[in-house]
Design a protein around this motif. Structure first.
Motif, PDB file in Angstrom:
ATOM      1  N   HIS A   1     -11.535 -16.109  -1.413  1.00  0.00           N
ATOM      2  CA  HIS A   1     -12.110 -17.166  -0.587  1.00  0.00           C
ATOM      3  C   HIS A   1     -12.021 -18.441  -1.411  1.00  0.00           C
ATOM      4  O   HIS A   1     -12.867 -18.713  -2.252  1.00  0.00           O
ATOM      5  N   GLY A   2     -10.954 -19.209  -1.209  1.00  0.00           N
ATOM      6  CA  GLY A   2     -10.699 -20.347  -2.084  1.00  0.00           C
ATOM      7  C   GLY A   2     -10.334 -19.848  -3.466  1.00  0.00           C
ATOM      8  O   GLY A   2      -9.441 -19.011  -3.630  1.00  0.00           O
ATOM      9  N   ASP A   3     -11.072 -20.302  -4.463  1.00  0.00           N
ATOM     10  CA  ASP A   3     -10.824 -19.877  -5.847  1.00  0.00           C
ATOM     11  C   ASP A   3     -11.743 -18.750  -6.289  1.00  0.00           C
ATOM     12  O   ASP A   3     -11.747 -18.368  -7.457  1.00  0.00           O
ATOM     13  N   THR A   4     -12.535 -18.231  -5.360  1.00  0.00           N
ATOM     14  CA  THR A   4     -13.493 -17.197  -5.741  1.00  0.00           C
ATOM     15  C   THR A   4     -13.167 -15.874  -5.052  1.00  0.00           C
ATOM     16  O   THR A   4     -12.469 -15.835  -4.039  1.00  0.00           O
ATOM     17  N   ASP A   5     -13.692 -14.793  -5.612  1.00  0.00           N
ATOM     18  CA  ASP A   5     -13.594 -13.473  -4.993  1.00  0.00           C
ATOM     19  C   ASP A   5     -14.902 -13.194  -4.271  1.00  0.00           C
ATOM     20  O   ASP A   5     -15.974 -13.191  -4.875  1.00  0.00           O
ATOM     21  N   GLN A   6     -14.806 -12.930  -2.979  1.00  0.00           N
ATOM     22  CA  GLN A   6     -15.984 -12.749  -2.135  1.00  0.00           C
ATOM     23  C   GLN A   6     -16.149 -11.263  -1.819  1.00  0.00           C
ATOM     24  O   GLN A   6     -15.248 -10.622  -1.295  1.00  0.00           O
ATOM     25  N   ILE A   7     -17.316 -10.697  -2.155  1.00  0.00           N
ATOM     26  CA  ILE A   7     -17.567  -9.300  -1.818  1.00  0.00           C
ATOM     27  C   ILE A   7     -17.808  -9.186  -0.316  1.00  0.00           C
ATOM     28  O   ILE A   7     -18.665  -9.870   0.241  1.00  0.00           O
ATOM     29  N   VAL A   8     -17.051  -8.314   0.328  1.00  0.00           N
ATOM     30  CA  VAL A   8     -17.203  -8.142   1.773  1.00  0.00           C
ATOM     31  C   VAL A   8     -17.790  -6.774   2.115  1.00  0.00           C
ATOM     32  O   VAL A   8     -18.242  -6.563   3.242  1.00  0.00           O
ATOM     33  N   ALA A   9     -17.765  -5.824   1.180  1.00  0.00           N
ATOM     34  CA  ALA A   9     -18.315  -4.498   1.471  1.00  0.00           C
ATOM     35  C   ALA A   9     -18.419  -3.706   0.181  1.00  0.00           C
ATOM     36  O   ALA A   9     -17.892  -4.094  -0.859  1.00  0.00           O
ATOM     37  N   TYR A  10     -19.120  -2.592   0.257  1.00  0.00           N
ATOM     38  CA  TYR A  10     -19.161  -1.610  -0.819  1.00  0.00           C
ATOM     39  C   TYR A  10     -19.018  -0.235  -0.165  1.00  0.00           C
ATOM     40  O   TYR A  10     -19.343  -0.038   1.008  1.00  0.00           O
ATOM     41  N   LEU A  11     -18.541   0.730  -0.912  1.00  0.00           N
ATOM     42  CA  LEU A  11     -18.398   2.093  -0.405  1.00  0.00           C
ATOM     43  C   LEU A  11     -18.854   3.065  -1.475  1.00  0.00           C
ATOM     44  O   LEU A  11     -18.630   2.846  -2.670  1.00  0.00           O
ATOM     45  N   SER A  12     -19.458   4.180  -1.039  1.00  0.00           N
ATOM     46  CA  SER A  12     -19.943   5.186  -1.981  1.00  0.00           C
ATOM     47  C   SER A  12     -19.198   6.498  -1.757  1.00  0.00           C
ATOM     48  O   SER A  12     -18.272   6.582  -0.926  1.00  0.00           O
ATOM     49  N   HIS A  13     -19.616   7.526  -2.510  1.00  0.00           N
ATOM     50  CA  HIS A  13     -18.941   8.815  -2.447  1.00  0.00           C
ATOM     51  C   HIS A  13     -18.915   9.353  -1.015  1.00  0.00           C
ATOM     52  O   HIS A  13     -19.864   9.204  -0.245  1.00  0.00           O
ATOM     53  N   GLY A  14     -17.806   9.977  -0.664  1.00  0.00           N
ATOM     54  CA  GLY A  14     -17.619  10.502   0.689  1.00  0.00           C
ATOM     55  C   GLY A  14     -16.873   9.557   1.601  1.00  0.00           C
ATOM     56  O   GLY A  14     -16.372   9.966   2.657  1.00  0.00           O
ATOM     57  N   ASN A  15     -16.774   8.270   1.221  1.00  0.00           N
ATOM     58  CA  ASN A  15     -16.036   7.295   2.014  1.00  0.00           C
ATOM     59  C   ASN A  15     -14.586   7.208   1.551  1.00  0.00           C
ATOM     60  O   ASN A  15     -14.228   7.727   0.496  1.00  0.00           O
ATOM     61  N   TYR A  16     -13.780   6.541   2.350  1.00  0.00           N
ATOM     62  CA  TYR A  16     -12.375   6.361   1.980  1.00  0.00           C
ATOM     63  C   TYR A  16     -11.985   4.904   2.192  1.00  0.00           C
ATOM     64  O   TYR A  16     -12.655   4.147   2.893  1.00  0.00           O
TER      65      TYR A  16
ATOM     66  N   GLY B   1       0.817  -1.211   0.000  1.00  0.00           N
ATOM     67  CA  GLY B   1       0.000   0.000   0.000  1.00  0.00           C
ATOM     68  C   GLY B   1       0.846   1.255   0.000  1.00  0.00           C
ATOM     69  O   GLY B   1       1.812   1.355   0.750  1.00  0.00           O
ATOM     70  N   ASP B   2       0.470   2.217  -0.842  1.00  0.00           N
ATOM     71  CA  ASP B   2       1.227   3.462  -0.893  1.00  0.00           C
ATOM     72  C   ASP B   2       0.333   4.690  -0.931  1.00  0.00           C
ATOM     73  O   ASP B   2       0.817   5.811  -1.119  1.00  0.00           O
ATOM     74  N   ALA B   3      -0.995   4.508  -0.753  1.00  0.00           N
ATOM     75  CA  ALA B   3      -1.887   5.659  -0.813  1.00  0.00           C
ATOM     76  C   ALA B   3      -3.231   5.335  -0.165  1.00  0.00           C
ATOM     77  O   ALA B   3      -3.637   4.179  -0.070  1.00  0.00           O
ATOM     78  N   LEU B   4      -3.904   6.400   0.274  1.00  0.00           N
ATOM     79  CA  LEU B   4      -5.284   6.356   0.741  1.00  0.00           C
ATOM     80  C   LEU B   4      -6.154   6.947  -0.370  1.00  0.00           C
ATOM     81  O   LEU B   4      -5.711   7.851  -1.090  1.00  0.00           O
ATOM     82  N   TYR B   5      -7.393   6.459  -0.513  1.00  0.00           N
ATOM     83  CA  TYR B   5      -8.278   6.938  -1.579  1.00  0.00           C
ATOM     84  C   TYR B   5      -9.585   7.430  -0.976  1.00  0.00           C
ATOM     85  O   TYR B   5     -10.196   6.749  -0.150  1.00  0.00           O
ATOM     86  N   ILE B   6     -10.018   8.608  -1.436  1.00  0.00           N
ATOM     87  CA  ILE B   6     -11.291   9.187  -1.023  1.00  0.00           C
ATOM     88  C   ILE B   6     -12.199   9.203  -2.253  1.00  0.00           C
ATOM     89  O   ILE B   6     -11.806   9.693  -3.316  1.00  0.00           O
ATOM     90  N   ILE B   7     -13.402   8.666  -2.116  1.00  0.00           N
ATOM     91  CA  ILE B   7     -14.316   8.565  -3.259  1.00  0.00           C
ATOM     92  C   ILE B   7     -15.041   9.894  -3.445  1.00  0.00           C
ATOM     93  O   ILE B   7     -15.789  10.336  -2.565  1.00  0.00           O
ATOM     94  N   ARG B   8     -14.824  10.518  -4.614  1.00  0.00           N
ATOM     95  CA  ARG B   8     -15.529  11.770  -4.933  1.00  0.00           C
ATOM     96  C   ARG B   8     -16.873  11.489  -5.583  1.00  0.00           C
ATOM     97  O   ARG B   8     -17.884  12.090  -5.237  1.00  0.00           O
ATOM     98  N   THR B   9     -16.896  10.592  -6.552  1.00  0.00           N
ATOM     99  CA  THR B   9     -18.147  10.159  -7.173  1.00  0.00           C
ATOM    100  C   THR B   9     -18.065   8.654  -7.450  1.00  0.00           C
ATOM    101  O   THR B   9     -16.979   8.124  -7.669  1.00  0.00           O
ATOM    102  N   GLY B  10     -19.218   8.000  -7.466  1.00  0.00           N
ATOM    103  CA  GLY B  10     -19.256   6.592  -7.832  1.00  0.00           C
ATOM    104  C   GLY B  10     -19.268   5.639  -6.646  1.00  0.00           C
ATOM    105  O   GLY B  10     -19.415   6.048  -5.489  1.00  0.00           O
ATOM    106  N   PHE B  11     -19.094   4.345  -6.958  1.00  0.00           N
ATOM    107  CA  PHE B  11     -19.117   3.267  -5.967  1.00  0.00           C
ATOM    108  C   PHE B  11     -17.936   2.332  -6.211  1.00  0.00           C
ATOM    109  O   PHE B  11     -17.542   2.111  -7.361  1.00  0.00           O
TER     110      PHE B  11
END
Length: 843
Positions: A204-219, A187-197
């Motif tokens: 998780h094994g051989d699959t990618d598991q969604i653990v969260a979502y973030l919208s504008h205003g989050n980091y 890691g070399d940076a923090l990101y702040i969401i201006r627009t979008g999701f």
């Protein structure tokens, strides 16, 4: 506001825009384009020109006067950011991005501005590199400066630190699907969401598991920096997303300068780690989050919901909608989450894909409503095709045609159109516009139990834990409400396409609109064929784009195999060819299927087919071109020769009419009449080597449909070409093992996966004497049976045809996809079933 007489002020405007810094980069010809397409407006002192939070598709160049730019932020109302004088421009951020206005701009004194449409701005950006560089720099500066002052994260920062940040952070735009960083990276940076999701996934094994979502205003990205670890998850853009990148040294500076911020980050890190661990331990929760996110519910600007606990199914909401608008714009059948249903209604998308119309017939109001301008709509249906949620319908109406638009349509099509003909049908786009112009919405105001209402999805769902609380109300969790009733369709036309392939056009018997579908999906049919002792269930891909008012099925006559002439030919395909004629009535259910075009993506797409496998891909091709999209498309098809090549002229014509469409046809056994360069482009088969010679790179999204050898060759060839598996989409009625090369997966790895995924739930195949444990790496009991060396009958593998039906002797099952029709009593459709407890099945 007053609009000045333009022609009398043309010379004045020419002189004035020369003083506008942005316009200094324009040539005389480009300046003429700007002037001819813009309007001169005056605003008295104190007038609000544009308002924070509203949508707008224009920008403004200040010719005379001064404007005040202000924002509302935490602890400050109408905080003045700056004063802009003549020569400056404002409003360009909303005009170019489609996002709401980021600030309010008011006339400080009497002000004269040049109002510039977004389309003109975009044209000038294409024409002038200097103009593009200047506006890009201005966009970045204002996006960063305005937004940093709104983020609670930076509210208590000293002005000197904020100024340092403004100079050092980066504004980065990611398209849907782009990876921002991957799990395991440094890691070399923090990101702040201006627009979008963005969505956050973990392996998780051989699959990618969604653990969260973030919208504008989050980091995000703070964990790796705060704890000096590698990235703990992968973050990707779920929609087009703008982020502000704060580099590690600036992040460290912030923590050192603000002890309260340090403690806040520390608490957030602990909370996010705990929540992620909780989801990892419960894959069912992860599946529910994924369904909510991938269903597009979170990204909506507004959602119409129905509480099924209080809904009495009176249909008042739909009736009220029809009474107000003359046609129902609401469909109660939609997506269900627990006891909450989300009907088909406008979602006020932040970045609407439907806002594409050469006739300017679909617009967005400043308050966000997307609406159709009936007088301008000529029924092209591009907006309906581009809407990913099937909100826009094309209907026939009795109306007077406007001569202006008919003249334009005539010029485009090369045909003469009669103007102002009374009483003839007109195709018109209709959609929910949340009752724009009314003080209420008809659907919600006429519900006797108040079960239906509009909600803000972020406020309604809240944090992730709140989502899960709602979802677990119903163990079925999330599944589209199935439209189980049969509908009678009538064959309106039968068109031979080749020696053994024919198209059948199906329309509604009762005149009602056909159920919508996504490009690539198939139509389930229940056929009562003479000579058969029970109905035959079949599915055929729809071979044209949605919203045409018909379904087109392009069906190949299946003869008995050449090496086994004693076997029966295809029952249903020969029935269609020999007995189905215009006027024949057929029983169908709503289209379905998991193989469909991602209409939200603008990435290049490669459509790969062989034989009659081209049918769903033609639906995708037509949907792209009908929508007016400039998305690059390669349509690559393999056939034996012209006698088995359906719709060849149509595909060639589409390519000639659209610069973004490229076609390549390979014939394996061309006949004497076939000419290379006219009928086909190369001799041989469609394989990975051919793709490497045709395509510019391997960065596209690939869609495959054809016979098993074709599918296996291409699927594994694309993997060898380093195309990620998630960008390879395919339609194949068979186990994935038939197209995936097992040799590429080592036996120890397969064994490890099986061991990790075993549940302890016993599955017994009684006739074979085999007992095994259910394994979550399989999608169905049919997959498990095949993995144990059994070969039960199957055909569709999607719960339609009933070929796989077996006797269930003990136990209970659940269906991963609701069968088209339930199986016989005491039986199970093993192609879409999983065991809930110990089961014994007669195989």
């Amino acid at each position: 506001m007053e609009q000045k007489e333009f022609q009398n002020n043309k010379d004045y405007v020419k002189e004035s825009i020369a003083l506008v810094h942005l316009c200094a980069e324009l040539s005389n010809e480009e300046a003429e384009i700007l002037i001819e397409n813009s309007s001169l407006l005056t605003f008295p002192a104190g007038t609000v020109i544009c308002k924070e939070g509203e949508y707008g598709d224009t920008s403004y160049a200040i010719i005379e006067g001064t404007v005040e730019v202000s924002i509302n932020t935490e602890g400050h109302e109408n905080l003045t950011l700056s004063l802009l004088e003549e020569g400056n421009i404002f409003g360009e951020m909303a005009a170019l991005s489609g996002s709401p206005r980021s600030a309010t701009v008011s006339a400080k004194d009497d002000t004269v501005v040049l109002e510039i449409p977004a389309s003109t701005l975009k044209d000038l950006i294409k024409l002038s590199s200097g103009f593009k560089e200047t506006i890009d720099a201005l966009y970045k500066e204002r996006a960063v400066n305005n937004y940093l002052k709104k983020v609670p994260f930076f509210v208590n920062l000293e002005d000197s630190l904020l100024t340092r940040l403004e100079d050092s952070v980066n504004l980065i735009t990611y398209n849907k699907g782009d990876i921002i960083f991957r799990e395991g990276e440094i890691g070399d940076a923090l990101y702040i969401i201006r627009t979008g999701f963005v969505k956050i996934t973990k392996k998780h094994g051989d699959t990618d598991q969604i653990v969260a979502y973030l919208s504008h205003g989050n980091y995000f990205g703070e964990i790796a920096l705060f704890e000096d670890e590698r990235r703990s998850a992968t973050v990707s853009a779920f929609t087009r997303t703008e982020v502000i990148e704060v580099l590690e040294e600036d992040f460290t500076m912030l923590l050192e300068s603000d002890s309260a911020l340090y403690q806040e980050i520390k608490d957030i890190v602990l909370e996010r780690k705990f929540r992620t661990l909780e989801v990892e331990r419960d894959p069912e929760k992860a599946r529910r989050i994924e369904a909510i996110v991938e269903g597009g519910l979170i990204e909506a600007g507004s959602l119409l919901i129905i509480d099924l606990k209080t809904c009495i199914h009176c249909n008042n909401c739909v009736d009220a909608c029809q009474d107000r608008h003359g046609y129902p714009r609401l469909d109660r059948r939609g997506t269900r989450i627990g006891s909450i249903s989300f009907p088909v209604a406008c979602r006020l998308c932040p970045d609407p894909l439907c806002l594409v119309c050469d006739f300017d017939a679909i617009k967005r109001a400043p308050s966000g409503e997307v609406h159709i301008i009936d007088e301008k709509c000529i029924g092209v249906s591009g907006c309906a095709i581009r809407c990913p949620y099937n909100v826009i319908q094309m209907v026939e109406t009795e109306s007077k045609r406007d001569s202006k638009w008919l003249d334009i349509l005539g010029k485009l099509t090369g045909t003469k159109k009669e103007a102002k003909v009374e009483g003839i049908p007109k195709r018109l786009a209709i959609k929910c516009d949340t009752c724009m112009g009314y003080s209420d919405t008809a659907c919600t105001n006429n519900c006797p139990t108040h079960a239906i209402k509009w909600v803000n999805p972020l406020e309604y769902f809240g944090e992730r834990d709140d989502i899960l609380d709602k979802v677990v109300e119903d163990p079925v969790a999330i599944a589209p409400q199935t439209r189980q009733e049969y509908k009678t369709l009538v064959v309106s036309k039968k068109v031979p396409e080749s020696q053994n392939i024919t198209s059948f056009y199906l329309v509604s018997e009762d005149g009602e609109p056909l159920p919508s579908f996504l490009p690539g999906q198939f139509l389930p049919l229940k056929l009562d064929i003479p000579g058969q002792d029970k109905p035959i269930y079949r599915t055929y891909s729809i071979s044209d784009s949605p919203h045409k008012g018909y379904y087109r099925l392009t069906i190949k006559r299946e003869a008995a195999p050449a090496d086994h002439p004693d076997l029966y030919p295809g029952v249903s395909s020969n029935y269609f060819h020999d007995q189905v004629e215009p006027g024949t009535k057929l029983l169908t259910k709503a289209p379905r299927g998991k193989f469909f075009l991602d209409s939200k993506s603008e990435n290049p797409v490669v459509l790969l087919s062989a034989g009659v496998g081209l049918t769903p891909l033609i639906s995708m091709l037509n949907a792209i071109t009908d929508s007016g999209s400039n998305r690059e498309v390669w349509f690559i098809h393999g056939a034996r020769n012209s006698t088995e090549h359906a719709l060849s002229n149509h595909i060639r014509n589409v390519a000639e009419e659209h610069d973004n469409v490229h076609v390549h046809v390979a014939y394996s056994q061309p006949i004497e009449e076939n000419l290379e360069g006219r009928d086909y482009d190369s001799k041989g088969y469609v394989d990975a080597e051919l793709l490497k010679n045709i395509l510019p790179d391997n960065e596209a999204e690939f869609y495959l449909c054809g016979p098993p050898p074709f599918m296996k060759s291409l699927f594994n060839g694309l993997l060898e070409w380093e195309v990620p598996e998630h960008r390879i989409n395919y339609e194949f009625f068979g186990p994935a093992s038939l197209i995936k090369d097992r040799a590429k997966v080592s036996t120890p790895k397969r064994a490890a996966v099986a061991m990790d995924s075993s549940t302890g739930v016993e599955v017994e195949f009684s006739s074979s004497g085999i007992k095994t444990n259910w394994n979550t790496s399989f999608e169905s009991i049919l997959d498990l049976a095949e993995a144990n060396g059994l070969s039960p009958d199957y055909s569709c593998r999607s719960g339609v045809c009933h070929t796989c039906m077996c006797r269930l002797e003990e136990g209970d099952v659940e269906y991963v996809e609701e069968p088209l029709d339930p199986p016989d009593e005491g039986c199970v459709l093993i192609c879409v079933a999983k065991p809930k407890n110990k089961v014994v099945i007669d195989i």
